[in-house]
Every structure is written in structure tokens, then in C-alpha cells.
Design a protein around this motif. Structure first.
Motif, PDB file in Angstrom:
ATOM      1  N   MET A   1      21.971  -4.521 -16.622  1.00  0.00           N
ATOM      2  CA  MET A   1      22.696  -3.520 -17.249  1.00  0.00           C
ATOM      3  C   MET A   1      21.695  -2.494 -16.643  1.00  0.00           C
ATOM      4  SD  MET A   1      20.645  -2.178 -21.009  1.00  0.00           S
ATOM      5  CE  MET A   1      22.109  -2.318 -21.753  1.00  0.00           C
ATOM      6  N   GLN A 161      18.463   0.652 -23.367  1.00  0.00           N
ATOM      7  CA  GLN A 161      19.502   1.213 -23.264  1.00  0.00           C
ATOM      8  C   GLN A 161      20.006   1.344 -21.550  1.00  0.00           C
ATOM      9  OE1 GLN A 161      15.948   3.772 -24.227  1.00  0.00           O
ATOM     10  NE2 GLN A 161      17.980   5.071 -25.856  1.00  0.00           N
ATOM     11  N   LEU A 164      26.409  -0.607 -19.077  1.00  0.00           N
ATOM     12  CA  LEU A 164      26.514  -2.050 -19.379  1.00  0.00           C
ATOM     13  C   LEU A 164      26.968  -2.384 -18.182  1.00  0.00           C
ATOM     14  CD1 LEU A 164      27.174  -2.550 -23.195  1.00  0.00           C
ATOM     15  CD2 LEU A 164      24.982  -2.576 -21.793  1.00  0.00           C
ATOM     16  N   ASP A 234      32.882  -5.644 -29.154  1.00  0.00           N
ATOM     17  CA  ASP A 234      31.638  -5.071 -28.605  1.00  0.00           C
ATOM     18  C   ASP A 234      31.669  -3.107 -28.821  1.00  0.00           C
ATOM     19  OD1 ASP A 234      30.783  -7.620 -27.979  1.00  0.00           O
ATOM     20  OD2 ASP A 234      31.635  -8.158 -26.747  1.00  0.00           O
ATOM     21  N   VAL A 235      31.941  -2.461 -28.690  1.00  0.00           N
ATOM     22  CA  VAL A 235      32.276  -1.158 -28.708  1.00  0.00           C
ATOM     23  C   VAL A 235      32.473  -0.255 -29.608  1.00  0.00           C
ATOM     24  CG1 VAL A 235      33.642   0.915 -27.374  1.00  0.00           C
ATOM     25  CG2 VAL A 235      33.584  -1.301 -26.216  1.00  0.00           C
ATOM     26  N   ASP A 293      24.247   2.883 -30.837  1.00  0.00           N
ATOM     27  CA  ASP A 293      25.551   2.138 -29.859  1.00  0.00           C
ATOM     28  C   ASP A 293      25.736   2.001 -28.633  1.00  0.00           C
ATOM     29  OD1 ASP A 293      26.005   2.405 -33.024  1.00  0.00           O
ATOM     30  OD2 ASP A 293      26.149   4.700 -32.846  1.00  0.00           O
ATOM     31  N   THR A 294      27.330   1.450 -28.552  1.00  0.00           N
ATOM     32  CA  THR A 294      27.605   1.187 -27.504  1.00  0.00           C
ATOM     33  C   THR A 294      29.248   1.852 -26.802  1.00  0.00           C
ATOM     34  OG1 THR A 294      26.900  -1.055 -27.174  1.00  0.00           O
ATOM     35  CG2 THR A 294      28.852  -0.594 -25.833  1.00  0.00           C
ATOM     36  N   ALA A 310      30.428   1.302 -19.676  1.00  0.00           N
ATOM     37  CA  ALA A 310      30.122   1.302 -20.984  1.00  0.00           C
ATOM     38  C   ALA A 310      28.740   1.661 -20.202  1.00  0.00           C
ATOM     39  CB  ALA A 310      30.603  -0.506 -21.008  1.00  0.00           C
ATOM     40  N   ARG A 312      24.865   1.938 -23.461  1.00  0.00           N
ATOM     41  CA  ARG A 312      24.600   1.811 -24.549  1.00  0.00           C
ATOM     42  C   ARG A 312      23.289   2.863 -25.063  1.00  0.00           C
ATOM     43  NH1 ARG A 312      22.889  -4.143 -24.850  1.00  0.00           N
ATOM     44  NH2 ARG A 312      24.877  -4.074 -25.196  1.00  0.00           N
TER      45      ARG A 312
END
Length: 313
Positions: A1, A161, A164, A234-235, A293-294, A310, A312
Motif C-alpha cells: 500500500m 489509508q 492499494l 472487496d470494493v 471504504d475502498t 483502488a 482505501r
């Protein structure tokens, strides 16, 4: 990340509204007034983002303008925005351009700078005035685009945060499906009087662009999710570029169910580079997205380029 967080955001949407009737209903588009410039829009969104982040303009140490078509060829649009909103800042300023997905590219670059410790607070600003480049005779594009601007302030985040994963790819065999040929070195402005006026207006082969996009996107997203180690479950929300009324077709082809993504094409149309950040900002404002949230930012652009990131929150 790559650790980073959105600490502030801002938007600008022109008050002037035009409507068009289509087979699917009424489409609403926003177009700037004659006395408003692209720089006015970008600066207003940037000032809003800095204020919402609780910063002063001098706190910004990098400005990235991520527009499809800048204010002028030289200097970079970022420097002109900086002149307006943060003239005293000790900051770098440069432009990033992957046309409609420029914001996604800029966030990807900014996250790397922040993760490396190069900068602390980066202002990313996007926005275009597509209406000033359109050909009224080309209905599919003339009735599609809206003018708007959006900006975010990115700061180094916590371990929870950040970005990703990201992936960008271009298929140059589709480079001429959507283009604006005139104005720079190929067809310089001074050649306009003796040249073809069509070269200085946006030109889109809609069906060819759509078919090219539908062909490449499923494989592209397969590679993205495999690389990211993520699945659609996961989103929390997909924020795609609002490219056209065919957005739903593209999303279904990729495998995204209707309730997983934002579709605001009828309300706003294609906002070019501001499409993704404007939609993202509205989702943050109305609570559709929040801390933890992602969100998947994605889209296609002239080139043909596909982009996915992606993040987060």
C-alpha cells in the motif's frame, strides 16, 4: 500500500444548463458562461479543496494539474493554477495528461511521491471546457459533454489509508478514435485560417471507440484484480469515468453489478478529466463513501487508455 489520504476536496459546476432529448430520456449538461474560463473553474475547485483540508495555500508543496486540454500550451496549467491560488507556496507544479483518466494517473503519481517522502501535501486539480471544442454537427459528442472542475488535497496517510493497487494500459491502434488534432505542433494555431476547421474541433468515432473499449476492458480488469489481490466484493463502490450512455453496457461486460457503481451520465454527461474526481467528491459529500471504504477509480480515455486504481479512504 502507498500511504495517502484525501484531506480535502472541491468542485465547480457551471450554473448554465442545457438539456437534450434522447431515446433514454432527458440528458442534462452544464456549460460555462462566456465570461468564465477554464482557469476560473480550476482555481475555484482548488481553493475549495485547500479550505476543506484546513490548510493555507502556502501549506501545499506540489500542484498537479490533470486535464485533458490545458489552459495554454506553455506554461503548464498547474503553474497558472498555482499563480491564482498559492502564489507564495514553495511548491513544484507540473501537468499530467492521460485525457479523461488524467486524475487517476495523477493520484497514482502523487501517492508515490507521498510514500517516498518527497512531498507532504499535494493538490491535484482537474477540469475541462469541452463545450468550447465541440462540433455542433457531430451530435453524439455535442450532446454528451459537460464543463466542470474538481480538486483534491492528498496528504500522507496512516497505514490503513492509501493506494492499494493501480494499473494503466494503452492500445495505440485506437489512438485516432477520439482526438483533437489542431492547436499544437501538428496543426499549429497560425495555420488555422488556411487549414481544415474540423482539425480544431473534437472528433469522435463513437461506435469504433465503444467496440474497442468493450474488447479490451474484461482482460484489463482481470489483470488489475489479480495484481491487486482483490475481488469485487472487496470494493465498496466503483467510481467510473462517466464516458457515455453506454456506461452500463461496459460495466456489465466487465462483470460489475448495477448497484456496485455510480452512473450519473444522464445528470452530468462526460465531464472529461473532472468526471472521476467530481463524482468521487459528490460521493464523499453525500456519505456514500466514508473513512475505511475502498473505492475503485477507473475509466477509459483517448489513446485508447484504460486506468484503474483502488484507494482505501
Amino acid at each position: 500500500m502507498r500511504s495517502c489520504r484525501i484531506s480535502g476536496w472541491g468542485t465547480y459546476l457551471p450554473d448554465r444548463v442545457v438539456t437534450f432529448e434522447s431515446r433514454s430520456g432527458t440528458a442534462t449538461r452544464h456549460r460555462i458562461a462566456d465570461d468564465v474560463s477554464q482557469l476560473d473553474m480550476l482555481s475555484a475547485a482548488a481553493e475549495d479543496a485547500i479550505r476543506r483540508a484546513g490548510l493555507t495555500p502556502d501549506d501545499v508543496d506540489c500542484v498537479i494539474a490533470a486535464c485533458a486540454a490545458g489552459v495554454q500550451p506553455i506554461p503548464c496549467t498547474a503553474s497558472l493554477v498555482m499563480e491564482r491560488v498559492a502564489p507564495g507556496a514553495r511548491a513544484a507544479a507540473f501537468d499530467v495528461n492521460s485525457t479523461c483518466t488524467s486524475f487517476i494517473t495523477a493520484v497514482d503519481i502523487a501517492s508515490r511521491y507521498l510514500a517516498d517522502g518527497e512531498y507532504e501535501r499535494i493538490l491535484v486539480v482537474s477540469g475541462d471546457v469541452g463545450s468550447r471544442f465541440l462540433d455542433p454537427e457531430q451530435r453524439e459528442s455535442y450532446e454528451l459533454f459537460s464543463d466542470a472542475a474538481a480538486a483534491v488535497v492528498l496528504e500522507r496517510g496512516t497505514g490503513e489509508q492509501g493506494v492499494l493497487s493501480s494499473l494503466q494500459q494503452t492500445w495505440p491502434e485506437h489512438a485516432h478514435d477520439t482526438e483533437l488534432r489542431g492547436g499544437l505542433s501538428r496543426y499549429p494555431a497560425q495555420d488555422y485560417a488556411d487549414g481544415d476547421p474540423a482539425d480544431y474541433r473534437f472528433d469522435m468515432h463513437g461506435r469504433r471507440a465503444l467496440m474497442g473499449m468493450l474488447k479490451v476492458l474484461p482482460g484489463f480488469f482481470d489483470r488489475f484484480f489479480e495484481r491487486a489481490g482483490l475481488g469485487l466484493d472487496d470494493v465498496d463502490l466503483v467510481v467510473p469515468h462517466q464516458a457515455s450512455g453506454a456506461l452500463g453496457i461496459a460495466m456489465r461486460r466487465i462483470g460489475f453489478p448495477r448497484d456496485s457503481y455510480v452512473d450519473a451520465v444522464a445528470e452530468y454527461g462526460n465531464m472529461v478529466s473532472s468526471s472521476v474526481p467530481y463524482t468521487l467528491a459528490k460521493c464523499l459529500e453525500d456519505g456514500r463513501l466514508g473513512p475505511g471504504d475502498t473505492v475503485l477509480l477507473c475509466g477509459t480515455a483517448a489513446g485508447l487508455t484504460a486506468n484503474a486504481l483502488a484507494l482505501r479512504l
